[in-house]
Design a protein around this motif. Structure first.
Motif, PDB file in Angstrom:
ATOM      1  N   ALA A 114       0.814  -1.219   0.000  1.00  0.00           N
ATOM      2  CA  ALA A 114       0.000   0.000   0.000  1.00  0.00           C
ATOM      3  C   ALA A 114       0.842   1.261   0.000  1.00  0.00           C
ATOM      4  N   ILE A 115       0.282   2.287  -0.617  1.00  0.00           N
ATOM      5  CA  ILE A 115       0.878   3.623  -0.667  1.00  0.00           C
ATOM      6  C   ILE A 115      -0.244   4.615  -0.409  1.00  0.00           C
ATOM      7  N   LEU A 116       0.059   5.676   0.312  1.00  0.00           N
ATOM      8  CA  LEU A 116      -0.941   6.714   0.566  1.00  0.00           C
ATOM      9  C   LEU A 116      -0.662   7.921  -0.315  1.00  0.00           C
ATOM     10  N   LEU A 117      -1.713   8.466  -0.906  1.00  0.00           N
ATOM     11  CA  LEU A 117      -1.629   9.668  -1.738  1.00  0.00           C
ATOM     12  C   LEU A 117      -2.440  10.774  -1.083  1.00  0.00           C
ATOM     13  N   GLY A 118      -1.808  11.913  -0.824  1.00  0.00           N
ATOM     14  CA  GLY A 118      -2.507  13.039  -0.202  1.00  0.00           C
ATOM     15  C   GLY A 118      -1.826  14.356  -0.491  1.00  0.00           C
ATOM     16  N   ASP A 119      -2.361  15.402   0.129  1.00  0.00           N
ATOM     17  CA  ASP A 119      -1.816  16.742  -0.098  1.00  0.00           C
ATOM     18  C   ASP A 119      -1.262  17.399   1.160  1.00  0.00           C
ATOM     19  N   GLN A 120      -1.401  16.779   2.308  1.00  0.00           N
ATOM     20  CA  GLN A 120      -0.949  17.408   3.544  1.00  0.00           C
ATOM     21  C   GLN A 120       0.069  16.533   4.277  1.00  0.00           C
ATOM     22  N   LEU A 121       1.132  17.153   4.718  1.00  0.00           N
ATOM     23  CA  LEU A 121       2.144  16.425   5.477  1.00  0.00           C
ATOM     24  C   LEU A 121       1.649  16.071   6.869  1.00  0.00           C
ATOM     25  N   PHE A 131       1.772   4.441   9.925  1.00  0.00           N
ATOM     26  CA  PHE A 131       1.263   3.131   9.543  1.00  0.00           C
ATOM     27  C   PHE A 131       2.349   2.253   8.919  1.00  0.00           C
ATOM     28  N   GLY A 132       3.447   2.871   8.509  1.00  0.00           N
ATOM     29  CA  GLY A 132       4.561   2.124   7.935  1.00  0.00           C
ATOM     30  C   GLY A 132       4.462   1.899   6.446  1.00  0.00           C
ATOM     31  N   ILE A 133       3.830   2.846   5.730  1.00  0.00           N
ATOM     32  CA  ILE A 133       3.728   2.740   4.268  1.00  0.00           C
ATOM     33  C   ILE A 133       4.260   4.019   3.632  1.00  0.00           C
ATOM     34  N   PRO A 134       4.636   3.959   2.356  1.00  0.00           N
ATOM     35  CA  PRO A 134       5.129   5.153   1.660  1.00  0.00           C
ATOM     36  C   PRO A 134       4.030   6.203   1.487  1.00  0.00           C
ATOM     37  N   ALA A 135       4.469   7.446   1.401  1.00  0.00           N
ATOM     38  CA  ALA A 135       3.563   8.573   1.184  1.00  0.00           C
ATOM     39  C   ALA A 135       3.951   9.323  -0.076  1.00  0.00           C
ATOM     40  N   ILE A 136       2.950   9.558  -0.926  1.00  0.00           N
ATOM     41  CA  ILE A 136       3.119  10.429  -2.082  1.00  0.00           C
ATOM     42  C   ILE A 136       2.316  11.688  -1.794  1.00  0.00           C
ATOM     43  N   ILE A 137       2.954  12.825  -1.945  1.00  0.00           N
ATOM     44  CA  ILE A 137       2.304  14.100  -1.659  1.00  0.00           C
ATOM     45  C   ILE A 137       2.257  14.946  -2.923  1.00  0.00           C
ATOM     46  N   PRO A 140      -1.620  21.080  -2.841  1.00  0.00           N
ATOM     47  CA  PRO A 140      -3.077  21.224  -2.842  1.00  0.00           C
ATOM     48  C   PRO A 140      -3.552  21.895  -4.128  1.00  0.00           C
ATOM     49  N   ILE A 141      -4.674  21.397  -4.656  1.00  0.00           N
ATOM     50  CA  ILE A 141      -5.217  21.946  -5.892  1.00  0.00           C
ATOM     51  C   ILE A 141      -5.691  23.379  -5.679  1.00  0.00           C
ATOM     52  N   LYS A 142      -6.434  23.600  -4.625  1.00  0.00           N
ATOM     53  CA  LYS A 142      -6.975  24.927  -4.301  1.00  0.00           C
ATOM     54  C   LYS A 142      -7.015  25.013  -2.790  1.00  0.00           C
ATOM     55  N   ASP A 143      -5.942  25.494  -2.217  1.00  0.00           N
ATOM     56  CA  ASP A 143      -5.800  25.484  -0.767  1.00  0.00           C
ATOM     57  C   ASP A 143      -6.755  26.463  -0.100  1.00  0.00           C
ATOM     58  N   LYS A 144      -7.219  26.059   1.061  1.00  0.00           N
ATOM     59  CA  LYS A 144      -8.022  26.971   1.871  1.00  0.00           C
ATOM     60  C   LYS A 144      -7.111  28.072   2.398  1.00  0.00           C
ATOM     61  N   LYS A 145      -7.653  29.250   2.552  1.00  0.00           N
ATOM     62  CA  LYS A 145      -6.836  30.396   2.964  1.00  0.00           C
ATOM     63  C   LYS A 145      -7.085  30.813   4.410  1.00  0.00           C
ATOM     64  N   THR A 146      -7.739  29.959   5.181  1.00  0.00           N
ATOM     65  CA  THR A 146      -7.975  30.296   6.580  1.00  0.00           C
ATOM     66  C   THR A 146      -6.645  30.353   7.327  1.00  0.00           C
ATOM     67  N   LEU A 147      -6.640  31.027   8.441  1.00  0.00           N
ATOM     68  CA  LEU A 147      -5.438  31.141   9.258  1.00  0.00           C
ATOM     69  C   LEU A 147      -4.925  29.747   9.650  1.00  0.00           C
ATOM     70  N   PHE A 148      -5.834  28.861  10.003  1.00  0.00           N
ATOM     71  CA  PHE A 148      -5.466  27.502  10.394  1.00  0.00           C
ATOM     72  C   PHE A 148      -4.726  26.782   9.264  1.00  0.00           C
ATOM     73  N   PHE A 149      -5.270  26.830   8.059  1.00  0.00           N
ATOM     74  CA  PHE A 149      -4.622  26.151   6.936  1.00  0.00           C
ATOM     75  C   PHE A 149      -3.315  26.828   6.549  1.00  0.00           C
ATOM     76  N   ARG A 150      -3.250  28.149   6.612  1.00  0.00           N
ATOM     77  CA  ARG A 150      -1.993  28.839   6.311  1.00  0.00           C
ATOM     78  C   ARG A 150      -0.921  28.436   7.310  1.00  0.00           C
ATOM     79  N   PHE A 151      -1.310  28.305   8.586  1.00  0.00           N
ATOM     80  CA  PHE A 151      -0.367  27.896   9.620  1.00  0.00           C
ATOM     81  C   PHE A 151       0.120  26.472   9.360  1.00  0.00           C
ATOM     82  N   LYS A 152      -0.806  25.557   9.014  1.00  0.00           N
ATOM     83  CA  LYS A 152      -0.408  24.186   8.722  1.00  0.00           C
ATOM     84  C   LYS A 152       0.561  24.139   7.548  1.00  0.00           C
ATOM     85  N   ARG A 153       0.310  24.908   6.509  1.00  0.00           N
ATOM     86  CA  ARG A 153       1.210  24.918   5.347  1.00  0.00           C
ATOM     87  C   ARG A 153       2.577  25.489   5.725  1.00  0.00           C
ATOM     88  N   TRP A 154       2.589  26.484   6.587  1.00  0.00           N
ATOM     89  CA  TRP A 154       3.844  27.071   7.059  1.00  0.00           C
ATOM     90  C   TRP A 154       4.667  26.023   7.808  1.00  0.00           C
TER      91      TRP A 154
END
Length: 169
Positions: A114-121, A131-137, A140-154
């Motif tokens: 198994a491999i996981l595909l996502g947009d967030q670290l 879980f012990g599987i590879p991650a492909i990142i 984000p296609i269209k990131d949310k611009k809330t303070l919370f999401f900006r902080f997570k991206r930072w």
């Protein structure tokens, strides 16, 4: 150091559709556990786009199984999956790993395939690594611009730099 192990992906690509069956197989996989929002479509897309449908069809016809594991609500995930009828879990609580294991069991796939595909670290990559599987990142296609999401991206910046440094050789 522990955060590096959890938050540095195994592969980064510009788009989900850059990932081919050959990519998955070269990483030892036969199944992709996919996030939905901002990975395959925007939050505004209620159903898979034609491009997503074609990508899934290509994966499955090449022997790569697909499941959805999303932190979004059940109504969102069910609507997205309605015509596909793939294994799908909502409210997954990633980086928790419970629903990753359940999805693999439903698909009859061993964890080492198994491999996981996502947009967030902080959610997708961390769940895969825990879980012990590879991650492909993918970005984000269209990131949310809330303070919370900006902080997570930072917070992700140093780990993406680490990935780029590791793969620039």
């Amino acid at each position: 150091m522990i955060f590096e192990k959890l938050l540095v992906p195994d592969l980064c690509t510009e788009h989900y559709y850059d990932i081919t069956p050959e990519t998955v197989k070269s990483m030892g996989g036969s199944a992709l556990l996919c996030d939905i929002d901002n990975t395959l479509v925007t939050y505004d897309d209620p159903v898979p786009t034609p491009r997503v449908l074609q990508w899934i069809e290509n994966m499955e016809s090449s022997g790569v199984k697909i499941a959805f594991v999303s932190n979004n609500k059940p109504d969102r995930v069910e609507a997205f999956n309605e015509g596909l009828r793939l294994t799908a879990y909502a409210d997954a609580g990633k980086p928790k790993t419970k629903y990753l294991a359940m999805a693999l069991k439903d698909m009859g796939v061993e964890k080492d395939r198994a491999i996981l595909l996502g947009d967030q670290l902080l959610t997708d990559c961390a769940a895969a690594k825990r879980f012990g599987i590879p991650a492909i990142i993918v970005p984000p296609i269209k990131d949310k611009k809330t303070l919370f999401f900006r902080f997570k991206r930072w917070l992700e910046i140093p780990y993406m730099k680490k990935y780029k440094k590791m793969h620039s050789r």
